[in-house]
Design a protein around this motif. Sequence first.
Motif, short mmCIF file in Angstrom:
data_model
loop_
_atom_site.label_atom_id
_atom_site.label_comp_id
_atom_site.label_asym_id
_atom_site.label_seq_id
_atom_site.Cartn_x
_atom_site.Cartn_y
_atom_site.Cartn_z
N SER A 1 0.90 -1.19 0.06
CA SER A 1 -0.15 -0.05 0.03
C SER A 1 0.75 1.39 0.00
N ALA A 2 2.00 1.13 0.77
CA ALA A 2 2.89 2.36 0.75
C ALA A 2 3.78 2.66 -0.44
N SER A 3 3.48 1.78 -1.43
CA SER A 3 4.14 2.07 -2.96
C SER A 3 5.66 1.95 -2.55
N PHE A 4 6.15 1.05 -2.03
CA PHE A 4 7.67 0.90 -1.96
C PHE A 4 8.14 0.52 -3.34
N ALA A 5 9.15 0.73 -3.54
CA ALA A 5 9.75 0.34 -5.04
C ALA A 5 10.74 -0.93 -4.80
N PHE A 6 9.98 -2.08 -4.89
CA PHE A 6 10.67 -3.41 -4.75
C PHE A 6 11.69 -3.53 -5.88
N ARG A 7 12.86 -3.79 -5.75
CA ARG A 7 13.70 -4.23 -6.51
C ARG A 7 13.75 -5.60 -6.94
N ASN A 8 13.33 -6.49 -5.85
CA ASN A 8 13.21 -7.96 -6.00
C ASN A 8 11.91 -8.32 -5.21
N PRO A 9 11.15 -9.40 -5.75
CA PRO A 9 9.84 -9.85 -5.02
C PRO A 9 10.27 -10.36 -3.69
N ILE A 10 9.44 -10.28 -2.46
CA ILE A 10 9.41 -10.71 -1.31
C ILE A 10 9.71 -12.21 -1.03
N LYS A 11 10.85 -12.44 -0.44
CA LYS A 11 11.02 -14.12 -0.29
C LYS A 11 10.93 -14.38 1.09
N SER A 12 11.22 -13.40 1.95
CA SER A 12 11.10 -13.98 3.28
C SER A 12 10.69 -12.65 4.18
N ILE A 13 10.33 -13.07 5.40
CA ILE A 13 9.84 -11.92 6.37
C ILE A 13 10.86 -11.11 6.73
N LYS A 14 12.28 -11.58 6.89
CA LYS A 14 13.43 -11.06 7.11
C LYS A 14 13.64 -9.70 5.95
N GLN A 15 13.62 -10.12 4.61
CA GLN A 15 13.57 -9.23 3.65
C GLN A 15 12.54 -7.98 3.75
N ALA A 16 11.34 -8.40 4.30
CA ALA A 16 10.17 -7.31 4.48
C ALA A 16 10.59 -6.58 5.52
N LEU B 1 -1.75 -12.62 -2.99
CA LEU B 1 -0.41 -12.91 -3.23
C LEU B 1 0.24 -11.83 -4.66
N LYS B 2 -0.64 -11.59 -5.53
CA LYS B 2 -0.02 -10.79 -6.64
C LYS B 2 -0.07 -9.40 -5.84
N GLU B 3 -1.20 -8.77 -5.14
CA GLU B 3 -0.94 -7.50 -4.36
C GLU B 3 0.08 -7.52 -3.50
N LEU B 4 0.43 -8.52 -2.72
CA LEU B 4 1.65 -8.40 -1.87
C LEU B 4 3.00 -8.54 -2.32
N SER B 5 3.14 -8.60 -3.74
CA SER B 5 4.42 -8.79 -4.47
C SER B 5 5.26 -9.81 -3.84
N ILE B 6 4.88 -10.95 -3.88
CA ILE B 6 5.46 -12.09 -3.22
C ILE B 6 6.26 -12.79 -4.42
N ASP B 7 7.54 -13.47 -4.01
CA ASP B 7 8.22 -14.07 -5.11
C ASP B 7 7.41 -15.16 -5.65
N GLU B 8 7.76 -15.28 -6.95
CA GLU B 8 7.11 -16.26 -7.62
C GLU B 8 7.33 -17.73 -7.45
N SER B 9 8.26 -18.25 -6.74
CA SER B 9 8.26 -19.65 -6.36
C SER B 9 7.31 -19.71 -5.11
N ILE B 10 7.06 -18.68 -4.26
CA ILE B 10 6.10 -18.73 -3.28
C ILE B 10 4.70 -18.73 -3.73
N TYR B 11 4.73 -17.79 -4.69
CA TYR B 11 3.18 -17.93 -5.59
C TYR B 11 2.80 -19.30 -6.00
N MET B 12 3.61 -19.99 -6.89
CA MET B 12 3.58 -21.16 -7.48
C MET B 12 3.34 -22.13 -6.52
N ALA B 13 3.82 -22.13 -5.38
CA ALA B 13 3.87 -23.22 -4.26
C ALA B 13 2.32 -23.15 -3.86
N LEU B 14 1.93 -22.08 -3.53
CA LEU B 14 0.68 -21.79 -2.71
C LEU B 14 -0.65 -22.04 -3.76
#
Length: 417
Positions: free
Chosen positions: A242-257, A341-354
């Motif tokens: 929502s805060a429109s952060f500029a993601f360089r890479n999709p989120i892969k972990s809580i630590k990254q977030a 998941l698309k809205e949350l900018s989740i990594d593709e590997s997590i998206y495909m798994a879920l």
Amino acid sequence: MSEYYMARQPILDKEGNLFAFELLYRGIHQPILDDMQATADVLVNTLNISGTDNILGHDIGFVNINRNLLMDESIFLLPKERFVLEILETVLVDHDVIERVKLLKASGFRIALDDVTLTYEYLKNFKDLLDYIDFVKLDLPMMNEKILNTFILYCHQNNIKILAEKVETIEQYNTYHAYGCDYFQGYFFSKPELLHNQRLDPEKFVLLTILKKLQEEDIDGTITIFEQNAAITLQLLRFLNSASFAFRNPIKSIKQAILLLGPKQLRNWILLIAYSNTSHQKQATENPLLYLAQTRSNLMQQLSQFQQDASGNQILPETAALTGLLSLADTLFGVSLSSLLKELSIDESIYMALVNREGDLGQLLTIIESIESDETDKTASYISAIGIEENTFNKAINKAYTLTDQFYADMNRKSNA
């Protein structure tokens, strides 16, 4: 899980096009205590729960700001391109308020004055803010026409946009349009539209524990708390989007977030949730879905140490943990998992798994689901396929359940302290 209610009322331009929404608190089941709590509740619902785009679309939102919230650092969490800060008529303007408004204006925020009546008392209080104001919301039925014309001329000369509020009839609209008002809001166009959804509120002690960890600069400890709390992790992911952060890479972990937001911003975000003070539903310890999501997260984390991806690299435990935590997000939020998941900018590997149970993470999740449904033959087949010995597998399961039980026992103890 609790229900929240808020409302939005459209603001139109001269041509009748939608310009913005005013976001309003609606405490149907829980009366609000003060203006700050009301606004904090609306912002938490918008930023963390429903998502800014879902509430505002491509438009902007006007939000009421009292003195306490105006002076609080959490105000800088708001994406300035999406919100207008609407200073309530009850704010007493002094040196501190003036300096704060100057800073917010210099930081790129747009400022509005609410319920402008043009009485002597009102003008005396707010005159020193007019140099920094972008919008004035005029309560036109209450005004002297001569004073009104003078003030409108002043606004036009100083690039202050005029918003006519409480427009209830076509006659009022035509009159205010002729005055030179730029925007219009009121029952003539639309009553506030009630928005209804469900929200998960983290326990108060969890918020306080995170603040303590941040004060101690214990980032690892902070990450651990997020890994053990599905509700607050889902809110964090929604907020980052929502805060429109500029993601360089999709989120892969809580630590990254967490590292993406940073300790200072994370502290302010936690305080904003605390201000909303909406933990009035049954405790998270009584919610079996949260318990199951946490157990899945722990199981994924434990099993990931035995699983390698197609390149022969070990799956990151934190990525596996996030996958498990999000696996029940559709049920917890009552929305489509794929769209969430698309809205949350989740990594593709997590998206495909879920969504499709594909990939190595999807394989681990399938194993966990077979355990939950007590399909022993399938479970044995799955663990054999990935080369985990039965004894090792059972130890991993026991540890995962033990971690979940320990966490919720600790949460109960702290909640009842």
